[in-house]
Design an enzyme around this catalytic site. Structure first.
Site, short mmCIF file in Angstrom:
data_model
loop_
_atom_site.label_atom_id
_atom_site.label_comp_id
_atom_site.label_asym_id
_atom_site.label_seq_id
_atom_site.Cartn_x
_atom_site.Cartn_y
_atom_site.Cartn_z
N GLU A 134 -2.58 2.51 -0.46
CA GLU A 134 -2.49 3.92 -0.87
C GLU A 134 -1.46 4.55 0.06
O GLU A 134 -1.75 4.82 1.22
CB GLU A 134 -3.88 4.55 -0.74
CG GLU A 134 -4.07 5.75 -1.63
CD GLU A 134 -3.94 7.02 -0.84
OE1 GLU A 134 -2.80 7.57 -0.82
OE2 GLU A 134 -4.94 7.45 -0.25
N LYS A 139 -10.29 -0.55 10.98
CA LYS A 139 -9.50 -0.02 12.10
C LYS A 139 -9.14 1.43 11.76
O LYS A 139 -8.22 1.69 10.96
CB LYS A 139 -8.25 -0.89 12.28
CG LYS A 139 -7.16 -0.29 13.15
CD LYS A 139 -7.53 -0.29 14.60
CE LYS A 139 -6.39 0.19 15.49
NZ LYS A 139 -6.04 1.61 15.24
N GLU A 196 8.63 12.97 2.12
CA GLU A 196 7.40 13.75 2.15
C GLU A 196 7.33 14.53 3.48
O GLU A 196 7.50 13.94 4.54
CB GLU A 196 6.25 12.73 2.07
CG GLU A 196 4.89 13.24 1.92
CD GLU A 196 3.89 12.08 1.85
OE1 GLU A 196 4.15 10.98 2.38
OE2 GLU A 196 2.81 12.29 1.27
N CYS A 222 -1.69 12.99 1.23
CA CYS A 222 -0.71 12.20 0.47
C CYS A 222 -0.46 12.81 -0.89
O CYS A 222 0.57 12.54 -1.51
CB CYS A 222 -1.24 10.79 0.24
SG CYS A 222 -1.52 9.93 1.75
#
Ligand code: SIN
Length: 512
Positions: free
Chosen positions: A287, A210, A416, A321
């Site tokens: 992750e 997906k 973040e 990331c």
């Protein structure tokens, strides 16, 4: 290659002059995507490009202009269940293929990706916004995982264990985990798929993927090339969807037919999938988010550190990331580093990813811009100073920004940013830097610059992260293990360890 290029003048692409930026974007060279063989406006199940059961569709927009670039099926749980059934059926034969067969097919897929690099990069820039140089780089990076795992497919060795019993022989073999659910993000629409799918297929697993609703076309182009490479039908199934993303994720996490789930995205969503996956003791690779520290010690090569920070902080307009989020600079070099960083950032050219010379494209969405604004405004309201940028330009564009005088009360210290904001903190001592670096629930990547060998060992060992860049601002290679500790996730992707994530060990005890 695309048949033609279309020159478009959009309302957004007017010449914008700001105090600091000459935002040059009179015209955008938008390639004609529609109708070309790799641009598929359909999902891919059982070797065919298909619609949703509901026949519904949704539009995908160019994040730089807001223009619609195409439509894909709006799939839901029923479509997901169907794709899982298809992957389950194809597993029966795929898992029995030899590792050589799988390696050869992956190698063909890799070659096709490289032959179609330019087209894949154009599709990527159109839907993600990153500049063409970065898109080309991502295609090569993405393809490298397929080649790597083609090679690794043939090295899924087992073991023979010296037996403690005279009448027994003990063996360990490795087998594919089964059907894999894969959920991928928009920031690397190609490479985050190949890093997972390459390992899964090499191990003998089949998959339901997906892709993010923002970037389905890069994913679907990969399916077309997989088809051309001869990867059998049902081995890769790609379901598209926007409205029912959460339900599709839940179906993958809870289905007894799915043996493993691999997800790249936020920690918040990772936690939900982990909870849902508990119902079937799902094997997981996660992750997740980071909050990477980037430390510059007094003894560092400052020019190299500035270059490293440019790559580590501003790659993909700050949307990775592993982007550094907190730049921790020792007091003796703080001013020099800040000055040189600002000089470099001033040279950036912000604009549409297809424009020549553009170094930084848009953010992916309005929500992403809002988050960057919130982080910068919060820092400034608490005493940070803006040395460069600090303003929303227009649409999804935000000025590449450098903030000074950061402290730990500011949101950037704990969240973040995922945007083009370099936040500089000052520290005095090595221990203080390590403490600051580790003062976060996240542990994906960390970077530092120093020439002192003792310090290099000490700090590399003390950093609570899965990946450390020493005197370099990037850590991503197909041969290296990518992944985090703490709340940044579980498991490793790429490298020899990446294949293990898709294999189960079976112990065989033989009486003789
Ligand atoms: C990511 O942002 O999740 C991936 C970045 C990379 O592979 O370098």
């Amino acid at each position: 290659m695309f048949a033609s290029l279309r020159i478009e003048t959009t309302s957004f692409s007017k010449r914008i002059l700001s105090n600091r930026y000459y935002f040059r974007s009179m015209t955008t060279m938008t390639p004609q995507l529609k109708g070309t063989s790799l641009f598929k406006e359909a999902a891919f199940v059982n070797g065919k490009f298909v619609s949703a059961a509901s026949n519904e569709r949704f539009s995908v927009k160019d994040p730089a202009t807001g223009e619609i670039i195409g439509e894909v099926p709006e799939m839901g749980v029923e479509d997901c269940k169907n794709a899982i059934d298809v992957a389950t059926a194809s597993l029966k034969t795929w898992k029995k293929t030899t590792s050589k067969t799988r390696a050869d097919l992956l190698e063909k897929w890799y070659n096709l990706m490289m032959e179609n690099k330019e087209t894949l990069a154009q599709i990527l820039t159109a839907e993600n916004g990153k500049n063409m140089t970065e898109s080309r780089g991502e295609i090569v990076y993405g393809a490298s995982f397929i080649k790597w795992f083609a090679e690794e497919a043939r090295r899924a060795y087992g073991d023979i264990i010296p037996s403690p019993a005279e009448d027994r022989r003990l063996l360990v073999i490795q087998q594919p985990v089964g059907v894999v659910g894969i959920v991928t993000p928009w920031n690397f629409p190609n490479a985050m798929i190949t890093r997972k799918l390459g390992a899964a297929l090499a191990a003998g697993c089949t998959a339901v993927v997906k892709p993010a609703p923002e970037t389905p076309f890069s994913a679907l182009a990969l399916c077309e090339l997989a088809n051309q490479a001869g990867i059998p039908e049902g081995v890769i199934n790609m379901i598209t969807g926007q409205k029912h993303t959460k339900d599709i994720g839940k179906e993958m996490a809870t289905s007894e037919k799915v043996h493993k789930l691999s997800f790249t995205g936020s920690t918040a969503v990772g936690k939900i999938l982990m909870e849902q996956g508990a119902s079937t003791i799902k094997k997981l690779s996660l992750e997740l988010g980071g909050n990477a520290p980037f430390i510059v010690f007094d003894d560092a090569d400052i020019d190299a550190a500035v270059e490293g920070a440019i790559g580590s902080k501003f790659r993909n307009t700050g949307q990775t990331c592993v982007c550094s989020n907190r730049l921790l600079i020792q007091s003796g070099v703080y001013d020099e580093f800040a000055k040189k960083l600002v000089e470099r950032v001033k040279k950036f050219k912000v604009g549409h990813g297809f424009e020549d010379g553009v170094t930084h494209g848009p953010l992916i969405s309005e929500a992403a811009v809002e988050k960057v604004k919130r982080h910068v405004d919060d820092a400034v309201s608490k005493g940070a100073t803006v040395a460069q940028g600090g303003k929303h330009i227009k649409g999804n564009f935000y000025e590449p920004t450098v903030l000074l005088n950061m402290d730990t009360s500011m949101i950037i210290s704990s969240e973040e940013t995922f945007g083009p904001v370099a936040a500089l903190y000052k520290f005095e001592k090595e221990e203080e830097a390590v403490e600051l670096a580790n003062d976060t629930p996240f542990g994906l990547a960390g970077y530092f610059y120093s020439k002192d060998m003792g310090r290099i060992w000490r700090v590399a060992e003390a950093m609570e992260v899965g990946m450390v860049g020493v005197n370099c601002g990037s850590v991503s290679f197909e041969a290296a293990p990518f992944g985090g500790i703490k709340q940044s996730g579980l498991g490793r992707e790429g490298s020899k360890y990446g294949l293990e994530e898709y294999l189960e060990r079976k112990f065989i005890c033989m009486a003789i």
